[in-house]
Every structure is written in structure tokens, then in C-alpha cells.
Design an enzyme around this catalytic site. Structure first.
Site, PDB file in Angstrom:
ATOM      1  N   LYS A   5       0.832  -1.212   0.000  1.00 12.42           N
ATOM      2  CA  LYS A   5       0.000   0.000   0.000  1.00 12.42           C
ATOM      3  C   LYS A   5       0.867   1.263   0.000  1.00 12.42           C
ATOM      4  O   LYS A   5       0.662   2.173  -0.797  1.00 12.42           O
ATOM      5  CB  LYS A   5      -0.920   0.029   1.238  1.00 12.42           C
ATOM      6  CG  LYS A   5      -1.968  -1.062   1.258  1.00 12.42           C
ATOM      7  CD  LYS A   5      -2.891  -0.928   2.450  1.00 12.42           C
ATOM      8  CE  LYS A   5      -2.172  -1.094   3.780  1.00 12.42           C
ATOM      9  NZ  LYS A   5      -1.537  -2.404   3.976  1.00 12.42           N
ATOM     10  N   THR A   6       1.819   1.291   0.916  1.00 17.93           N
ATOM     11  CA  THR A   6       2.660   2.473   0.999  1.00 17.93           C
ATOM     12  C   THR A   6       3.501   2.610  -0.265  1.00 17.93           C
ATOM     13  O   THR A   6       3.716   3.705  -0.784  1.00 17.93           O
ATOM     14  CB  THR A   6       3.553   2.395   2.257  1.00 17.93           C
ATOM     15  OG1 THR A   6       2.711   2.242   3.397  1.00 17.93           O
ATOM     16  CG2 THR A   6       4.392   3.644   2.421  1.00 17.93           C
ATOM     17  N   ASP A  51      -1.977   7.862   3.806  1.00 16.92           N
ATOM     18  CA  ASP A  51      -1.585   6.505   4.210  1.00 16.92           C
ATOM     19  C   ASP A  51      -2.243   6.186   5.550  1.00 16.92           C
ATOM     20  O   ASP A  51      -2.602   7.090   6.298  1.00 16.92           O
ATOM     21  CB  ASP A  51      -0.053   6.431   4.343  1.00 16.92           C
ATOM     22  CG  ASP A  51       0.460   4.991   4.272  1.00 16.92           C
ATOM     23  OD1 ASP A  51      -0.362   4.055   4.172  1.00 16.92           O
ATOM     24  OD2 ASP A  51       1.698   4.797   4.311  1.00 16.92           O
ATOM     25  N   GLU A  52      -2.415   4.912   5.868  1.00 13.59           N
ATOM     26  CA  GLU A  52      -3.000   4.478   7.162  1.00 13.59           C
ATOM     27  C   GLU A  52      -4.352   5.154   7.402  1.00 13.59           C
ATOM     28  O   GLU A  52      -4.639   5.628   8.508  1.00 13.59           O
ATOM     29  CB  GLU A  52      -2.046   4.801   8.326  1.00 13.59           C
ATOM     30  CG  GLU A  52      -0.621   4.333   8.138  1.00 13.59           C
ATOM     31  CD  GLU A  52      -0.406   2.876   8.524  1.00 13.59           C
ATOM     32  OE1 GLU A  52      -1.389   2.198   8.878  1.00 13.59           O
ATOM     33  OE2 GLU A  52       0.745   2.422   8.441  1.00 13.59           O
ATOM     34  N   GLN A 106      -5.787  -3.231  10.620  1.00 15.67           N
ATOM     35  CA  GLN A 106      -4.692  -2.591  11.328  1.00 15.67           C
ATOM     36  C   GLN A 106      -5.123  -1.306  12.028  1.00 15.67           C
ATOM     37  O   GLN A 106      -4.296  -0.442  12.315  1.00 15.67           O
ATOM     38  CB  GLN A 106      -3.535  -2.295  10.370  1.00 15.67           C
ATOM     39  CG  GLN A 106      -2.867  -3.554   9.855  1.00 15.67           C
ATOM     40  CD  GLN A 106      -1.630  -3.232   9.026  1.00 15.67           C
ATOM     41  OE1 GLN A 106      -0.600  -2.839   9.543  1.00 15.67           O
ATOM     42  NE2 GLN A 106      -1.755  -3.388   7.718  1.00 15.67           N
ATOM     43  N   ARG A 118       5.121  -7.290  10.992  1.00 10.57           N
ATOM     44  CA  ARG A 118       6.315  -6.447  10.805  1.00 10.57           C
ATOM     45  C   ARG A 118       7.505  -7.297  10.373  1.00 10.57           C
ATOM     46  O   ARG A 118       8.508  -6.784   9.893  1.00 10.57           O
ATOM     47  CB  ARG A 118       6.695  -5.700  12.104  1.00 10.57           C
ATOM     48  CG  ARG A 118       5.695  -4.705  12.656  1.00 10.57           C
ATOM     49  CD  ARG A 118       5.193  -3.751  11.633  1.00 10.57           C
ATOM     50  NE  ARG A 118       3.913  -4.195  11.093  1.00 10.57           N
ATOM     51  CZ  ARG A 118       3.416  -3.755   9.942  1.00 10.57           C
ATOM     52  NH1 ARG A 118       4.045  -2.873   9.220  1.00 10.57           N
ATOM     53  NH2 ARG A 118       2.261  -4.221   9.490  1.00 10.57           N
TER      54      ARG A 118
HETATM   55  P1  ATP Z   1       1.595  -2.053   5.992  1.00  7.19           P
HETATM   56  O1  ATP Z   1       0.158  -2.475   5.972  1.00  7.19           O
HETATM   57  O2  ATP Z   1       2.367  -2.813   7.022  1.00  7.19           O
HETATM   58  O3  ATP Z   1       1.781  -0.585   6.039  1.00  7.19           O
HETATM   59  P2  ATP Z   1       2.022  -1.942   3.152  1.00  7.19           P
HETATM   60  O4  ATP Z   1       0.833  -2.544   2.525  1.00  7.19           O
HETATM   61  O5  ATP Z   1       2.110  -0.483   3.190  1.00  7.19           O
HETATM   62  O6  ATP Z   1       2.220  -2.572   4.613  1.00  7.19           O
HETATM   63  P3  ATP Z   1       4.621  -1.812   1.933  1.00  7.19           P
HETATM   64  O7  ATP Z   1       5.362  -1.376   3.119  1.00  7.19           O
HETATM   65  O8  ATP Z   1       4.313  -0.824   0.882  1.00  7.19           O
HETATM   66  O9  ATP Z   1       3.276  -2.554   2.400  1.00  7.19           O
HETATM   67  O10 ATP Z   1       5.331  -3.041   1.243  1.00  7.19           O
HETATM   68  C1  ATP Z   1       5.816  -4.133   1.985  1.00  7.19           C
HETATM   69  C2  ATP Z   1       7.129  -4.632   1.406  1.00  7.19           C
HETATM   70  O11 ATP Z   1       6.918  -5.287   0.178  1.00  7.19           O
HETATM   71  C3  ATP Z   1       8.102  -3.509   1.125  1.00  7.19           C
HETATM   72  O12 ATP Z   1       9.410  -3.953   1.392  1.00  7.19           O
HETATM   73  C4  ATP Z   1       7.893  -3.273  -0.353  1.00  7.19           C
HETATM   74  O13 ATP Z   1       9.019  -2.687  -0.947  1.00  7.19           O
HETATM   75  C5  ATP Z   1       7.663  -4.669  -0.877  1.00  7.19           C
HETATM   76  N1  ATP Z   1       6.864  -4.729  -2.103  1.00  7.19           N
HETATM   77  C6  ATP Z   1       5.601  -4.274  -2.261  1.00  7.19           C
HETATM   78  N2  ATP Z   1       5.162  -4.502  -3.519  1.00  7.19           N
HETATM   79  C7  ATP Z   1       6.174  -5.115  -4.177  1.00  7.19           C
HETATM   80  C8  ATP Z   1       6.346  -5.607  -5.513  1.00  7.19           C
HETATM   81  N3  ATP Z   1       5.393  -5.530  -6.445  1.00  7.19           N
HETATM   82  N4  ATP Z   1       7.531  -6.179  -5.819  1.00  7.19           N
HETATM   83  C9  ATP Z   1       8.506  -6.276  -4.896  1.00  7.19           C
HETATM   84  N5  ATP Z   1       8.411  -5.835  -3.640  1.00  7.19           N
HETATM   85  C10 ATP Z   1       7.257  -5.255  -3.274  1.00  7.19           C
HETATM   86 MG    MG Z   2       2.240   0.869   4.784  1.00  8.17          MG
END
Ligand code: ATP
Ligand code: MG
Length: 727
Positions: free
Chosen positions: A35-36, A221-222, A252, A612
Site C-alpha cells: 500500500k505504501t 496513508d493508514e 490494522q 512487521r
Molecule cells: P503495511 O500495511 O504494514 O503498512 P504496506 O501494505 O504499506 O504494509 P509496503 O510497506 O508498501 O506494504 O510493502 C511491503 C514490502 O513489500 C516492502 O518492502 C515493499 O518494498 C515490498 N513490495 C511491495 N510490492 C512489491 C512488488 N510488487 N515487488 C517487490 N516488492 C514489493
Molecule cells: Mg504501509
């Protein structure tokens, strides 16, 4: 810059979200699904491909750390400075708006922002001026009330016509007086920042139009943790436009206790009818075991929006579960694991220790300290730096050395005993002129005479108190000395009376200090020179405490182990995660176990914690825990039972070595050791009564015993502490 680099490293759903034309969008997806990452790449895409100027982009995140990371990632992607972008927290951005438009916001140019403890002091001063008894009108409760109203966008004037009960009406009157006082003095609390920024836009058409025009794209975000006023503010800014992009995860949402509204996710879909929802289901962060276990835990919550994450990465290691004998063993285990991680070439910055409550950090800090492992604690002061601990240590120092001026200054009027700034100034002058200690100068001032009777008596009483404490502690054990000083200095009483301002927590911390003294082990203090070996226990303890408060905390850029609460770990990721203190009463917290809503929020917090971890997740709990000066025998957390056994393995200490080598064994197995006790033997315990020995483990100080007590059921105890009687 090459466009493909922005979308190459994304999956189809992510790419669709990043490249979609401007329209209200909601990315609803689980932890680690990117997402981020999508949010950052969308900003890059808008700047790079759609030609949106960087200064027309607004991005709101939850912590300053996250904002900093986001800025860095955009700069990396585009190879430009992200300076013109507005990236920050809700509070940070509201503050910026108010500074720019202080006049329209009805604030003086030089308004001051109060943190939560400043706010509490203002409330207390106000209560005193209104002649309200704090026992009946607790300042902390009033602070909560005021902030809760503001989070909902409610001013005192909106409440005046309400026909609540007497108590309610009085609260409103206090709220109104508080508003007036803050306005008069140009003070703005955290909740006010948000509310005022909202009113600024709502009530000033020109300002609103300016920012609606300026922010061509708004990103959040969040989103699941936004409160009512934050969401209202976002709506104003994006009203009538299609430029809002929010990402979040209902699983979350962990700030309900502070006014966050998970319902904002539903409201969003209602308020922006032409919105698009994008779901991401692939997790890129964690290995299979970690992810599947987290999915199972969160599945126990009702009313979820429902999603299941999968990963392409292999199962990886199972989650390692360690049942510690007590909290010290827990810290020892964790720090030993970190040591071998680092020995094998791992970075410390890839390691996080996550706990439910700040008070848990001390054990880990001490162990990290004695092994000279750099670490950093996020949020919350380190134990020995807390004001109440420093006060107690200052008294202890004075009993050991009356001429310790820093300690003298620190506590001469804490708790307040009527020694004013003027007296202190006189003492300082004498000390300076005659080059003597403050203590000696104080005696000299007293004998000189010329002080008012009141000031003289107060000073005399302080000097007597210190002498008294010194005499009384003669011949006592270290921990008894500490205990006596903490009690007789009046500090406990001071904080007990302080119903607000974390008084209770401070009393608990002082009890923890006594606990630390009880467990203090001279031999473990490696940092002292040899010639300090004949220092008294008290002096060793004090020297150790200052070392601990001093140099060991690494800088921002050092390679440090990260310590933080589960709440502050939101959005972050680490290769190696330790989730510690996973016990009933601690996590889930005691207050939450009877309230299903709060219990579910604790479970979401558990989900946040587990997710995490990228490669290795250790979960630990202690079978006996001394926290806040009390000993308890907690049960393992219910969340552990929600993890299917196939994803988790129990770590057992190896039989032949007392510590620290550990081996992984199947969960069911347990090792039996020769012992004074025998299986089936009948024993008696002073508190739990009679019972029968079921299992034995470990040896020496680590020997523990499982007993089926007639009255309280099955418990694990540490033999050396349990004082069992064989029947
Ligand atoms: P959270 O809910 O904990 O905030 P999130 O959904 O925001 O998580 P991110 O932090 O954006 O998730 O991504 C999690 C990890 O996966 C990061 O290290 C990110 O770089 C990696 N990642 C996400 N998408 C891809 C992709 N398509 N290819 C490779 N790595 C990815
Ligand atoms: Mg995130």
C-alpha cells in the site's frame, strides 16, 4: 527519468492503482501488500507522467519517521528533490497551515503549541483558579474530555444548550474556560491544531479555495486510523474534486482508543460515489509461515471487511516460541539471539524488539547495555532518564555524597517544601563565592541567619531529611536502601497524589527501580574499571545507572537494534522481529479482556506486530514476571493459541548447557532433569496451597517445576523462588 522504472516493479493490481486516472480511490489491503509502495509510486507517476507540479502534491502519513521515509523514496525514484511536496503528519500539516494563516485562524502570530503534559498543567492551573477540587475533577479526565470533544469537532458553545446532568454541565463550563484561557494566552494543544485547521478552511472561503486549487492531488496513508476531524478536513480540501487517494487496512486499526474511526472507510465510499476500490492480495514482506499465522490470528475478529493474503515466497522458518522462566530470562534469550544474528553478519538495524507497554523496555535495555549492543528506543524515555527515576537517584546520591551539587539542586524542592528560587540563588552565590558545595553553603546560609523563618525551616528540614536517610540506610541491603529512600523522600506520595500526568506510572516506575536494585548484580557491570571494585553496592548501582543513561544510545544513523511499542511499529518492517511479553494481562492488556471491542483492537495490534517481520519472528512470554514491583505468574496469551501449531515451534534450552545455547524442538517435547523433586511428589506452596509435581525442567537457578495445585490448577514455578515444601 524513465517511466518504466516507476511501474516495472509493481504487480498488476498495484500498477492499476498507480496509473489510474484522477478519481477518488481507496486501496484496501492487508499488511505488507505494498500500500505504501503504491502511494509513493503514484506520487512519482503523477509528477513524472501526468506533469503534476511537486508543490501541488499533499501526502499525509502517520508518523514523522514514515513521512521522512516517503520523501526519501520519492527522491530516489525520481532523482529530484522532494522538498516542494507537502508530506507530513496531520498535526504537522495543520500546524503549517495555522502558521501561514494565523490571523484568519484567530490566533496570535506567535501562538505556542502545547504537548500533552503542558496541556495537563494548564488544565490544573485552570482548576485551581476556578476553585475546583482536583479530587472531584481529575485533571486527566478533563483533558481526555476536552480532547475527545475536539476530535469530534465539538466546541464548548455547541454543548452549552445541552441538558446534561450536573457533572456534564460543569465539564462544559470547564471546557469553555479552558478555551478562553488558551485563546488569551495563544496556546494550542494537539487536538486544537486539527480542529483549528478545519475551522480555518471551513470559515475562510478564500483560504479554502486557495488550497483546494493548490493541492491537485491528495494522498493519505493508514487511512483506517483517521479520526472524525481529520476526515472532515480531508473532505473540505477535496470537495467537489476527484483527487483523493487513500490507502488503509481495517485489520490494522489500532487507535480506536484515541478517537480513530474505522467507519471512515465506509463513509469514504458513501461520500465519494464515483470512487474506485482496489484490493491488493499478494504480500511481499513476510515468509509463508509468518503470513499464514497472522492471517489465522486476525480471522478470530468479527465484522472484518475480509481479505486473505498470500505470498509467493516460501514458507521460511516457523515462528519460534520461547517460554522464558521470567522476564530476565526473556531479555537474556532475546539479546543472545541478537548477538548470534550479528555474529552471522546480520545488521542490528534489521532487528526490532516490540512490546505492548513502554515499561517492558528496561530489561532489554539493561541486557543490551551489558553486552555493549547499540540500540535505540523509539517513543518513551529510557528508564533511567525518566524524571521520577532521576529524582530518586538524586536522593540516593545525596545519601552517599552530600556534596553532589547536581543532585542537591535537583531535589532541594522536589517534592515542594517551600524552598524558593530566591533561597536557592543565595545558596548558589555562597557556594560560588567560597568555592564550596551547595550542601556546605546551605549550612552556612542557615547559620548566618537572615532568612525568613519559613524559608529557614524548610531548608533545615531538607538537610535533616538527607542526614536521616543516610543514617537509616546504614547496614541495609541495597534494595532496602533504595526502597527506604524512595518512600521517605516523599516521592511516592508526590506521585500518588498526582492522579493525572502519569502519576500512577511514575509510582510503578519507582517500584521498578527498587526491583532493579534487588536484581542488581555487581559482577555483571563490565563497564566499571577494576579499581572501582571496592565501591559500595550503592555506589556501583549509581555509577551503573548513570552509565546506562549516558552514552549507549546510538545515533540516528548508527547500526542499532530498534526498540518500540507495537503502536509505533505500524507501517515499518524488519528482517528479525521479537514480539515479547505475549501474556494474558499484558497482551491482551488487562483492561481489554472484558470488552470485546477492545479485545479485537488488541488482536489487530497483534496482527500488526506479527506482520512487521520479514524473515524471522520470535514470540516470547514469561512464566513468571516481575513488573511494576509485583510478581505474577501470567498465562500465555490467547493469541498464541490462535496460531496453528504447524507454523510455530518451541525453543528449548539445551540440557547440557545451562545457557545460552538453544535448540529448536517440537512443541510437545520437554526435557527432564535430575532434581530434588520427583514426579508425582506432593508439595505445598505458601500462596497456591497443595499440589502434585507434574514436570521438571532446567537446573540451578533456572530449574522450574510444573505443579497441579488443588485450588488454582496447573502452574509453572521457578524452584529457587517458589519455596516449596515437600509433604
Ligand atoms: P503495511 O500495511 O504494514 O503498512 P504496506 O501494505 O504499506 O504494509 P509496503 O510497506 O508498501 O506494504 O510493502 C511491503 C514490502 O513489500 C516492502 O518492502 C515493499 O518494498 C515490498 N513490495 C511491495 N510490492 C512489491 C512488488 N510488487 N515487488 C517487490 N516488492 C514489493
Ligand atoms: Mg504501509
Amino acid at each position: 527519468m524513465d517511466v518504466t522504472s516507476i511501474i516495472d516493479s509493481l504487480n498488476d493490481a498495484q500498477r492499476a492503482a498507480v496509473t489510474a486516472p484522477s478519481q477518488p480511490m481507496l486501496v484496501l489491503a492487508g499488511a505488507g501488500s505494498g500500500k505504501t509502495r503504491v502511494l509513493v509510486h503514484r506520487i512519482a507517476w503523477q509528477i513524472q507522467v501526468e506533469g503534476v507540479p511537486a508543490h501541488s502534491i499533499l501526502a499525509v502519513t502517520f508518523t514523522n519517521k514514515a513521512a521522512k521515509e516517503m520523501r526519501g523514496r520519492i527522491e530516489e525514484l525520481l532523482n529530484i528533490s522532494a522538498q516542494p511536496l507537502w508530506i507530513g503528519t496531520f498535526h504537522g500539516i495543520a500546524h503549517r497551515l495555522l502558521r501561514r494563516h494565523a490571523k484568519q485562524a484567530n490566533l496570535p502570530e506567535a501562538f505556542q503549541v502545547m504537548d500533552s503534559s503542558d496541556q495537563l498543567r494548564v488544565v490544573k492551573r485552570l482548576l485551581a483558579s476556578l476553585n475546583l477540587d482536583e479530587a472531584k475533577w481529575p485533571a486527566k479526565q478533563i483533558q481526555w474530555y476536552i480532547n475527545a470533544q475536539k476530535d469530534e469537532g465539538i466546541r464548548a458553545k455547541h454543548l452549552l444548550s445541552d441538558n446534561g446532568d450536573l457533572f456534564q454541565r460543569q465539564m462544559v463550563i470547564i471546557y469553555q474556560a479552558y478555551e478562553e484561557l488558551c485563546n488569551r494566552s495563544g496556546l494550542v494543544d494537539f487536538a486544537e491544531l486539527l480542529l483549528r485547521a478545519h475551522e480555518l478552511l471551513r470559515d475562510n472561503e478564500d483560504v479554502l479555495e486557495f488550497y483546494q486549487h493548490r493541492f491537485r492531488q491528495v494522498h493519505v496513508d493508514e487511512f483506517q486510523d483517521t479520526n472524525t476531524i481529520q476526515y472532515a478536513w480531508l473532505r473540505l480540501l477535496t470537495q467537489g474534486k476527484d483527487n483523493i487517494f487513500v490507502v488503509g487496512d481495517d485489520d490494522q486499526s489500532i487507535y480506536g482508543w484515541r478517537g480513530a474511526k474505522i467507519e471512515n472507510i465506509y463513509s469514504f465510499q458513501k461520500h465519494y460515489p464515483n470512487h474506485q476500490v482496489i484490493k491488493l492480495e499478494q504480500n511481499y514482506r513476510s515468509t509463508g509461515n509468518i503470513l499464514k499465522a497472522a492471517n489465522k490470528v486476525i480471522a478470530n475478529n468479527d465484522g472484518r471487511m475480509g481479505k486473505e493474503l498470500w505470498t509467493e515466497s516460501g514458507d521460511g522458518e516457523p515462528i519460534a516460541l520461547y517460554a522464558a522462566f521470567n522476564e530476565q530470562d526473556e531479555a537474556h534469550f532475546v539479546v543472545e539471539r541478537i548477538r548470534s544474528w550479528v555474529n552471522d553478519g546480520g545488521l542490528r538495524s534489521d532487528v526490532a524488539i516490540l512490546y505492548r507497554s513502554n515499561a517492558q523496555s528496561r530489561q532489554f535495555e539493561e541486557k543490551l547495555m551489558t553486552t555493549a549492543t547499540p540500540y535505540r528506543v523509539y517513543g518513551g524515555l529510557r528508564f533511567f532518564e525518566r524524571a521520577e527515576i532521576k529524582n530518586a537517584l538524586a536522593y540516593l546520591r545525596l545519601t552517599s555524597n552530600r556534596h553532589d551539587d547536581a543532585s542537591f539542586e535537583r531535589v532541594i524542592n522536589t517534592p515542594t517544601r517551600g524552598i524558593g528560587a530566591k533561597t536557592l540563588e543565595e545558596i548558589r552565590n555562597i557556594a560560588r563565592d567560597q568555592a564550596i558545595s551547595l550542601w556546605t553553603a546551605a549550612i552556612s546560609l542557615l547559620t548566618q541567619g537572615g532568612m525568613s523563618a519559613r524559608a529557614g525551616n524548610a531548608l533545615d528540614a531538607f538537610l535533616k531529611l538527607i542526614k536521616h536517610l543516610e543514617q537509616e540506610s546504614e547496614g541495609l541491603e541495597l534494595f532496602e536502601k533504595v526502597q527506604r529512600v524512595v518512600e521517605k523522600s516523599g516521592l511516592i506520595e508526590l506521585y500518588q497524589k498526582d492522579k493525572a500526568d502519569k502519576g500512577e506510572e511514575k509510582v510503578e516506575n519507582l517500584e521498578e527501580l527498587v526491583n532493579a536494585a534487588r536484581l542488581f548484580d555487581k559482577a555483571s557491570v563490565q563497564m566499571l574499571e577494576d579499581n572501582d571494585a571496592n565501591l559500595s553496592d550503592l555506589d556501583m548501582f549509581l555509577a551503573n545507572a548513570s552509565l546506562e543513561a549516558g552514552d549507549m544510545q546510538g545515533d540516528d544513523f548508527d547500526d542499532c537494534v530498534q526498540l518500540m511499542t507495537l503502536h509505533s511499529a505500524k507501517g515499518l518492517e524488519f528482517k528479525l522481529v521479537f514480539l515479547v511479553g505475549v501474556e494474558e494481562g499484558l497482551f491482551p492488556s488487562q483492561q481489554s479482556v472484558e470488552d470485546i471491542g477492545r479485545l479485537e483492537e488488541e488482536r489487530r495490534l497483534c496482527y500488526v506486530g506479527m506482520t512487521r517481520a520479514r524473515e524471522h519472528l520470535y514470540i516470547t512470554y514469561a512464566e513468571s514476571r516481575r513488573l511494576y514491583g509485583r510478581e505474577s505468574y501470567p498465562r500465555p496469551s490467547r493469541f498464541l493459541r490462535e496460531i496453528p501449531p504447524e507454523h510455530m515451534q518451541e525453543v528449548r534450552l539445551r540440557a547440557s548447557v545451562s545457557r545460552p545455547a538453544a535448540v529448536v524442538k517440537p512443541r510437545s517435547g520437554s526435557i527432564q532433569m535430575p532434581s530434588r523433586y520427583k514426579l508425582g511428589q506432593r508439595v505445598s506452596h505458601s500462596k497456591f496451597g497443595e499440589g502434585e509435581v507434574l514436570q521438571l525442567e532446567g537446573e540451578g537457578a533456572q530449574e522450574r517445576i510444573q505443579i497441579n495445585f488443588k485450588q488454582v490448577g496447573i502452574k509453572w514455578l521457578i524452584v529457587s523462588m517458589a519455596q516449596l515444601e515437600v509433604l
